[in-house]
Design an enzyme around this catalytic site. Structure first.
Site: not given
Ligand code: GLA
Length: 394
Positions: A45, A77, A134, A136, A182
């Site tokens: 979204t 790192s 997933g 971030s 994110d």
């Molecule tokens: C990834 C992208 C976000 C978002 C999600 C889906 O995490 O980095 O900006 O679009 O996918 O909601």
């Protein structure tokens, strides 16, 4: 079976400072941390200028950094191969740096491209955010560097301004056309709250989420798969959503009133209809989730999460057999609800459970994965943690 959500970043500051000094021969100017995130609801979204509801994880990227007088950027790192990467900030340009060093380089490039005359630094990075899950990890890395540079060079930029710069770094330098969720989650989340974000104007509201007080826990089940089609497909979906909005004469799909959805779908080619349906209904689910949180009815989030997963699976089509199985097994084992979180094609599933059922649900998902011949999922319990911050003097 479940592990605590992670070691507070503060506990390993001393170790990182020692590493920094051993690497560079002097102490860092400071230490900063920026967290990973899970999104409770509101997937795909953000780039449709709609709504999202992420929480920050306790797992963070820590950065130790010291400003330099020249334009040398030295990057190390703890998760790398031991090599100190040396770059000249004046020479940074999209396409010039790959691998993990590309993310810090991207942020420094974005700062300079926006007119901030920043120079070099000595940098040591250490991440607790699982990569490819997933959660971030890349946004956390970008935000940690952005916040450190903001302080080192006295830029005075706000958290949303730094999030926008980090997003631009990822879009233009790394080449991933992500939305703003994110980076805003990593920069702006607060402990004990979910971030209700309007991705159009970046208005935020901190919505209290007291899972423990409600006797609940939020499981994060990392499926340990990331299917290859993720990157190109994300860009294609984003382009399709923008095409649908243009065909409807709207600035973005966020502007489509749910009451007008059936008529709008009739104006669109068949392949775009389910995408539009997902975005419109997902924005409604974000608002419904916020209403439940405001009412203190946390368990009532469950069916909203599961409905969101069905929409991602059937309409937006970004789930995969592993995330579908994790959701199914978690709900069958008693979760109030579950859904994939993040961009899709693997990564993690969240499941809302009674705190005392967390181990049972995690074990049920693990057993289902074993039966299906999938890798053993990694399980964390998430508590809403703080966004990016400076974590003390070395
Ligand atoms: C990834 C992208 C976000 C978002 C999600 C889906 O995490 O980095 O900006 O679009 O996918 O909601």
């Amino acid at each position: 079976m479940t592990t605590p959500a992670g070691t507070p970043a503060e506990t390993s500051v001393a170790t990182s400072a020692d590493t920094f000094t051993a690497l560079y021969g002097h102490a860092p100017d400071g230490t900063w941390a920026a967290p990973g995130r899970v999104n409770l609801i509101g997937e795909h979204t953000d780039y449709n200028q709609g709504f999202v509801l992420p929480i920050a994880l306790p797992q963070a990227v820590r950065i130790q950094a010291r400003r330099r007088d020249d334009d040398l950027l030295r990057l190390h790192s703890a998760q790398g191969d031991g090599v100190v990467v040396e770059l000249r900030v004046a020479e940074l340009a999209p396409g010039t740096v790959s691998g993990w060093a590309g993310y810090p380089a991207a942020v420094i490039w974005a700062l300079r491209d926006a007119g901030h005359p920043v120079g070099g630094a000595d940098v040591h990075l250490d991440s607790e955010v699982p990569v490819g899950a997933g959660l971030s990890s890349s946004a956390a890395l970008e935000c940690a560097v952005a916040l450190a540079y903001n302080d080192l060079y006295g830029l005075g930029l706000s958290a949303p301004e730094l999030a926008l710069l980090a997003q631009r770094a990822e879009n233009r330098f790394v080449g991933v056309p992500c939305g703003i969720m994110d980076q805003m989650a990593s920069m702006c989340c607060r402990s004990g709250a979910a971030l209700h974000l309007d991705a159009r104007d970046l208005t935020i509201r901190q919505v209290p989420v007291d899972l423990a007080g409600a006797g609940l826990a939020l499981l994060v089940l990392d499926t340990r798969v990331k299917h290859e089609l993720a990157d190109g497909t994300y860009a294609g979906l984003r382009a399709d959503c923008e095409r649908a909005a243009a065909l409807l004469g709207l600035p973005a799909l966020r502007d489509l009133d749910p009451a007008g959805l059936p008529a709008a779908l009739g104006q669109l080619p068949g392949e775009l209809r389910p995408l539009v349906r997902h975005v419109v209904t997902e924005n409604q689910r974000v608002e419904a989730a916020v209403a439940r949180l405001d009412a203190g009815e946390l368990a009532a989030l469950g069916p909203i999460l599961t409905a969101g997963h069905a929409s991602l699976r059937d309409d937006f089509r970004v789930s995969c057999p592993e995330t579908d199985l994790a959701v199914e097994a978690a709900v069958a084992a008693g979760a109030y609800g579950a859904r994939m979180t993040g961009g899709g094609f693997g990564g993690s599933v969240i499941a809302l459970v009674d705190a005392d059922a967390a181990d049972t649900v995690a074990a049920a998902v693990t057993a289902a994965f074993r039966t299906a011949g999938y890798a053993t999922p990694r399980t964390l319990t998430a508590v809403p943690a703080a966004g990016a911050h400076r974590i003390g003097q070395p």
